[in-house]
Design a protein around this motif. Structure first.
Motif, PDB file in Angstrom:
ATOM      1  N   LYS A  19       0.830  -1.208   0.000  1.00 47.42           N
ATOM      2  CA  LYS A  19       0.000   0.000   0.000  1.00 47.42           C
ATOM      3  C   LYS A  19       0.864   1.258   0.000  1.00 47.42           C
ATOM      4  O   LYS A  19       0.568   2.220  -0.708  1.00 47.42           O
ATOM      5  CB  LYS A  19      -0.941   0.009   1.205  1.00 47.42           C
ATOM      6  CG  LYS A  19      -2.101  -0.947   1.072  1.00 47.42           C
ATOM      7  CD  LYS A  19      -3.008  -0.867   2.279  1.00 47.42           C
ATOM      8  CE  LYS A  19      -4.162  -1.830   2.163  1.00 47.42           C
ATOM      9  NZ  LYS A  19      -5.050  -1.761   3.334  1.00 47.42           N
ATOM     10  N   MET A  20       1.932   1.240   0.768  1.00 45.38           N
ATOM     11  CA  MET A  20       2.823   2.399   0.803  1.00 45.38           C
ATOM     12  C   MET A  20       3.480   2.611  -0.558  1.00 45.38           C
ATOM     13  O   MET A  20       3.607   3.745  -1.030  1.00 45.38           O
ATOM     14  CB  MET A  20       3.890   2.208   1.887  1.00 45.38           C
ATOM     15  CG  MET A  20       3.359   2.335   3.298  1.00 45.38           C
ATOM     16  SD  MET A  20       4.546   1.900   4.592  1.00 45.38           S
ATOM     17  CE  MET A  20       5.941   2.895   4.188  1.00 45.38           C
ATOM     18  N   ALA A  21       3.895   1.523  -1.200  1.00 49.90           N
ATOM     19  CA  ALA A  21       4.522   1.629  -2.520  1.00 49.90           C
ATOM     20  C   ALA A  21       3.534   2.168  -3.547  1.00 49.90           C
ATOM     21  O   ALA A  21       3.887   3.000  -4.391  1.00 49.90           O
ATOM     22  CB  ALA A  21       5.064   0.271  -2.954  1.00 49.90           C
ATOM     23  N   LEU A  22       2.290   1.715  -3.485  1.00 52.06           N
ATOM     24  CA  LEU A  22       1.272   2.210  -4.421  1.00 52.06           C
ATOM     25  C   LEU A  22       0.972   3.688  -4.178  1.00 52.06           C
ATOM     26  O   LEU A  22       0.789   4.452  -5.131  1.00 52.06           O
ATOM     27  CB  LEU A  22      -0.004   1.377  -4.302  1.00 52.06           C
ATOM     28  CG  LEU A  22       0.078  -0.049  -4.844  1.00 52.06           C
ATOM     29  CD1 LEU A  22      -1.205  -0.808  -4.529  1.00 52.06           C
ATOM     30  CD2 LEU A  22       0.359  -0.051  -6.325  1.00 52.06           C
ATOM     31  N   ASP A  23       0.934   4.104  -2.926  1.00 50.57           N
ATOM     32  CA  ASP A  23       0.714   5.519  -2.618  1.00 50.57           C
ATOM     33  C   ASP A  23       1.867   6.377  -3.145  1.00 50.57           C
ATOM     34  O   ASP A  23       1.641   7.444  -3.722  1.00 50.57           O
ATOM     35  CB  ASP A  23       0.559   5.730  -1.111  1.00 50.57           C
ATOM     36  CG  ASP A  23      -0.766   5.210  -0.582  1.00 50.57           C
ATOM     37  OD1 ASP A  23      -1.691   5.007  -1.396  1.00 50.57           O
ATOM     38  OD2 ASP A  23      -0.867   5.000   0.642  1.00 50.57           O
ATOM     39  N   MET A  24       3.095   5.893  -2.961  1.00 48.64           N
ATOM     40  CA  MET A  24       4.244   6.642  -3.455  1.00 48.64           C
ATOM     41  C   MET A  24       4.223   6.713  -4.977  1.00 48.64           C
ATOM     42  O   MET A  24       4.553   7.752  -5.563  1.00 48.64           O
ATOM     43  CB  MET A  24       5.539   5.999  -2.964  1.00 48.64           C
ATOM     44  CG  MET A  24       5.791   6.225  -1.491  1.00 48.64           C
ATOM     45  SD  MET A  24       7.250   5.439  -0.766  1.00 48.64           S
ATOM     46  CE  MET A  24       8.313   5.061  -2.075  1.00 48.64           C
ATOM     47  N   GLN A  25       3.838   5.631  -5.617  1.00 50.69           N
ATOM     48  CA  GLN A  25       3.766   5.618  -7.075  1.00 50.69           C
ATOM     49  C   GLN A  25       2.686   6.585  -7.562  1.00 50.69           C
ATOM     50  O   GLN A  25       2.886   7.305  -8.541  1.00 50.69           O
ATOM     51  CB  GLN A  25       3.479   4.203  -7.568  1.00 50.69           C
ATOM     52  CG  GLN A  25       3.576   4.051  -9.066  1.00 50.69           C
ATOM     53  CD  GLN A  25       3.392   2.607  -9.498  1.00 50.69           C
ATOM     54  OE1 GLN A  25       2.867   1.779  -8.747  1.00 50.69           O
ATOM     55  NE2 GLN A  25       3.811   2.304 -10.701  1.00 50.69           N
ATOM     56  N   GLY A  26       1.561   6.616  -6.877  1.00 46.73           N
ATOM     57  CA  GLY A  26       0.501   7.550  -7.239  1.00 46.73           C
ATOM     58  C   GLY A  26       0.948   8.995  -7.080  1.00 46.73           C
ATOM     59  O   GLY A  26       0.648   9.844  -7.927  1.00 46.73           O
ATOM     60  N   ASP A  27       1.678   9.284  -6.008  1.00 44.84           N
ATOM     61  CA  ASP A  27       2.203  10.635  -5.807  1.00 44.84           C
ATOM     62  C   ASP A  27       3.178  11.009  -6.921  1.00 44.84           C
ATOM     63  O   ASP A  27       3.175  12.142  -7.409  1.00 44.84           O
ATOM     64  CB  ASP A  27       2.889  10.753  -4.447  1.00 44.84           C
ATOM     65  CG  ASP A  27       1.914  10.663  -3.287  1.00 44.84           C
ATOM     66  OD1 ASP A  27       0.697  10.856  -3.509  1.00 44.84           O
ATOM     67  OD2 ASP A  27       2.376  10.385  -2.156  1.00 44.84           O
ATOM     68  N   SER A  28       4.010  10.055  -7.327  1.00 47.74           N
ATOM     69  CA  SER A  28       4.967  10.312  -8.404  1.00 47.74           C
ATOM     70  C   SER A  28       4.253  10.604  -9.710  1.00 47.74           C
ATOM     71  O   SER A  28       4.653  11.495 -10.466  1.00 47.74           O
ATOM     72  CB  SER A  28       5.908   9.122  -8.584  1.00 47.74           C
ATOM     73  OG  SER A  28       6.682   8.920  -7.430  1.00 47.74           O
TER      74      SER A  28
END
Length: 67
Positions: A28-37
């Protein structure tokens, strides 16, 4: 089945559950970071200016009414 094997199985099950929860949280953290990017990349794109086409500048812009 003796008590020690039941306790060992319960311990393994609990450890697997904790590991699964940690993996899901990291995902979930990786997906959130990817979405922010992605949002940052989209915001960095230049916005094209919306201009109305000039009459006569493109095909079909001039109509021959005398024909």
């Amino acid at each position: 089945m003796d008590i020690s094997s039941i306790a060992a199985a319960a311990s393994v099950n609990a450890a697997a559950k904790v590991q699964t929860e940690a993996s899901v949280r990291v995902l979930k953290m990786a997906l959130d970071m990817q979405g922010d990017s992605v949002l940052q990349l989209l915001e960095a794109l230049p916005v094209p200016a919306q201009q109305a086409p000039v009459v006569g500048s493109a095909a079909g812009g001039v109509v021959d009414t005398w024909a």
